[in-house]
Design a protein around this motif. Structure first.
Motif, PDB file in Angstrom:
ATOM      1  N   ARG A 118      -7.610  -8.591  -1.086  1.00  0.00           N
ATOM      2  CA  ARG A 118      -7.262  -8.306   0.315  1.00  0.00           C
ATOM      3  C   ARG A 118      -6.371  -7.073   0.416  1.00  0.00           C
ATOM      4  O   ARG A 118      -6.646  -6.163   1.203  1.00  0.00           O
ATOM      5  CB  ARG A 118      -6.544  -9.516   0.927  1.00  0.00           C
ATOM      6  CG  ARG A 118      -6.094  -9.280   2.379  1.00  0.00           C
ATOM      7  CD  ARG A 118      -5.027 -10.253   2.817  1.00  0.00           C
ATOM      8  NE  ARG A 118      -3.828 -10.077   2.000  1.00  0.00           N
ATOM      9  CZ  ARG A 118      -3.046 -11.070   1.619  1.00  0.00           C
ATOM     10  NH1 ARG A 118      -3.302 -12.314   1.957  1.00  0.00           N
ATOM     11  NH2 ARG A 118      -1.976 -10.819   0.886  1.00  0.00           N
ATOM     12  N   ASP A 119      -5.318  -7.014  -0.381  1.00  0.00           N
ATOM     13  CA  ASP A 119      -4.370  -5.902  -0.265  1.00  0.00           C
ATOM     14  C   ASP A 119      -4.959  -4.587  -0.761  1.00  0.00           C
ATOM     15  O   ASP A 119      -4.643  -3.524  -0.211  1.00  0.00           O
ATOM     16  CB  ASP A 119      -3.060  -6.239  -0.980  1.00  0.00           C
ATOM     17  CG  ASP A 119      -2.262  -7.303  -0.227  1.00  0.00           C
ATOM     18  OD1 ASP A 119      -2.531  -7.524   0.968  1.00  0.00           O
ATOM     19  OD2 ASP A 119      -1.370  -7.902  -0.839  1.00  0.00           O
ATOM     20  N   THR A 144      -8.431   0.785   3.423  1.00  0.00           N
ATOM     21  CA  THR A 144      -8.637   0.964   4.861  1.00  0.00           C
ATOM     22  C   THR A 144      -7.506   1.790   5.465  1.00  0.00           C
ATOM     23  O   THR A 144      -7.754   2.646   6.331  1.00  0.00           O
ATOM     24  CB  THR A 144      -8.749  -0.415   5.555  1.00  0.00           C
ATOM     25  OG1 THR A 144      -9.863  -1.110   4.968  1.00  0.00           O
ATOM     26  CG2 THR A 144      -8.964  -0.282   7.041  1.00  0.00           C
ATOM     27  N   ALA A 145      -6.283   1.560   5.025  1.00  0.00           N
ATOM     28  CA  ALA A 145      -5.142   2.336   5.528  1.00  0.00           C
ATOM     29  C   ALA A 145      -5.292   3.812   5.142  1.00  0.00           C
ATOM     30  O   ALA A 145      -4.975   4.705   5.948  1.00  0.00           O
ATOM     31  CB  ALA A 145      -3.834   1.765   4.990  1.00  0.00           C
ATOM     32  N   LEU A 183       0.895   3.361   6.178  1.00  0.00           N
ATOM     33  CA  LEU A 183       0.272   3.649   4.888  1.00  0.00           C
ATOM     34  C   LEU A 183       1.162   3.174   3.742  1.00  0.00           C
ATOM     35  O   LEU A 183       0.696   2.538   2.792  1.00  0.00           O
ATOM     36  CB  LEU A 183      -0.013   5.147   4.755  1.00  0.00           C
ATOM     37  CG  LEU A 183      -0.666   5.584   3.442  1.00  0.00           C
ATOM     38  CD1 LEU A 183      -2.006   4.890   3.243  1.00  0.00           C
ATOM     39  CD2 LEU A 183      -0.828   7.094   3.431  1.00  0.00           C
ATOM     40  N   ASP A 184       2.447   3.455   3.839  1.00  0.00           N
ATOM     41  CA  ASP A 184       3.370   3.041   2.777  1.00  0.00           C
ATOM     42  C   ASP A 184       3.488   1.519   2.686  1.00  0.00           C
ATOM     43  O   ASP A 184       3.642   0.971   1.590  1.00  0.00           O
ATOM     44  CB  ASP A 184       4.743   3.680   2.980  1.00  0.00           C
ATOM     45  CG  ASP A 184       4.742   5.169   2.637  1.00  0.00           C
ATOM     46  OD1 ASP A 184       3.795   5.628   1.965  1.00  0.00           O
ATOM     47  OD2 ASP A 184       5.685   5.872   3.040  1.00  0.00           O
ATOM     48  N   GLU A 185       3.388   0.843   3.816  1.00  0.00           N
ATOM     49  CA  GLU A 185       3.426  -0.630   3.814  1.00  0.00           C
ATOM     50  C   GLU A 185       2.203  -1.191   3.084  1.00  0.00           C
ATOM     51  O   GLU A 185       2.317  -2.118   2.278  1.00  0.00           O
ATOM     52  CB  GLU A 185       3.470  -1.138   5.249  1.00  0.00           C
ATOM     53  CG  GLU A 185       3.595  -2.632   5.373  1.00  0.00           C
ATOM     54  CD  GLU A 185       3.670  -3.073   6.821  1.00  0.00           C
ATOM     55  OE1 GLU A 185       2.947  -4.030   7.177  1.00  0.00           O
ATOM     56  OE2 GLU A 185       4.442  -2.472   7.595  1.00  0.00           O
TER      57      GLU A 185
END
Length: 179
Positions: free
Chosen positions: A48-49, A55-56, A77-79
């Motif tokens: 998932r991540d 995707t980000a 994006l950083d998250e």
């Protein structure tokens, strides 16, 4: 009389040994089930991540093409990157070598694209780097994600060997899809 007592004692010892073996078997089965569940949870979260990070990156590249990148865009994006890093770190401690090799390839590819994106943001691209080049590199991540997912599913016993699954997928769906 000694034979009766000895026979009772021997029967009791055999029964105790059988009970200990049964308990050890039950414990081993429980540990195997817990380990499988731990790996499954780790795989779900890593998959998932990694997909969300991909995707980000895609969203960020679109933002770079369409308008200037803002603080909220960088934070998003950083998250996604941080979430992926945390899941990958967990997988390094849990996943078997075959799965970890695939996860490592995904991690390297995502971080390479991230590096390109950040250099482009700063206006300091390396030779050959452009928004289009970063987009192409990001597209290649999808195939690595499929390979990683296939290895995870195989490890969990829910799919065929990874190479056959990915080859079959390539044959069925030649266009990379964000599935």
């Amino acid at each position: 009389m000694a034979g009766t007592l000895g026979g009772s004692f021997l029967t009791q010892r055999v029964a105790e040994r059988a009970k200990r073996r049964e308990l050890a078997l039950v414990r081993a089965q429980e540990e195997a089930r817990e380990t499988r569940q731990l790996r499954r949870t780790c795989y779900v979260e890593l998959n998932r991540d990694a997909r969300q990070f991909t995707t980000a990156l895609n969203r960020h590249l679109h933002v770079m093409r369409e308008r200037g990148v803002g603080e909220a865009d960088i934070a998003a994006l950083d998250e996604a990157k941080a979430a992926h890093r945390d899941r990958y770190s967990e997988a390094q401690m849990i996943a078997p070598d075959e799965v970890l090799a695939r996860a490592s390839a995904v991690n390297r590819a995502l971080n390479a694209v991230y590096g390109q994106v950040r250099r482009l943001e700063r206006g300091e691209p390396e030779p050959g780097e452009s928004v289009d080049a970063a987009g192409r590199a990001r597209e290649e991540v999808w195939e690595l994600l499929r390979s990683m997912r296939a290895a995870m599913r195989h490890d969990l016993g829910v799919a065929a060997a990874p190479a056959r699954v990915v080859a079959a997928r390539r044959h069925e769906d030649p266009v990379p899809a964000e599935d």
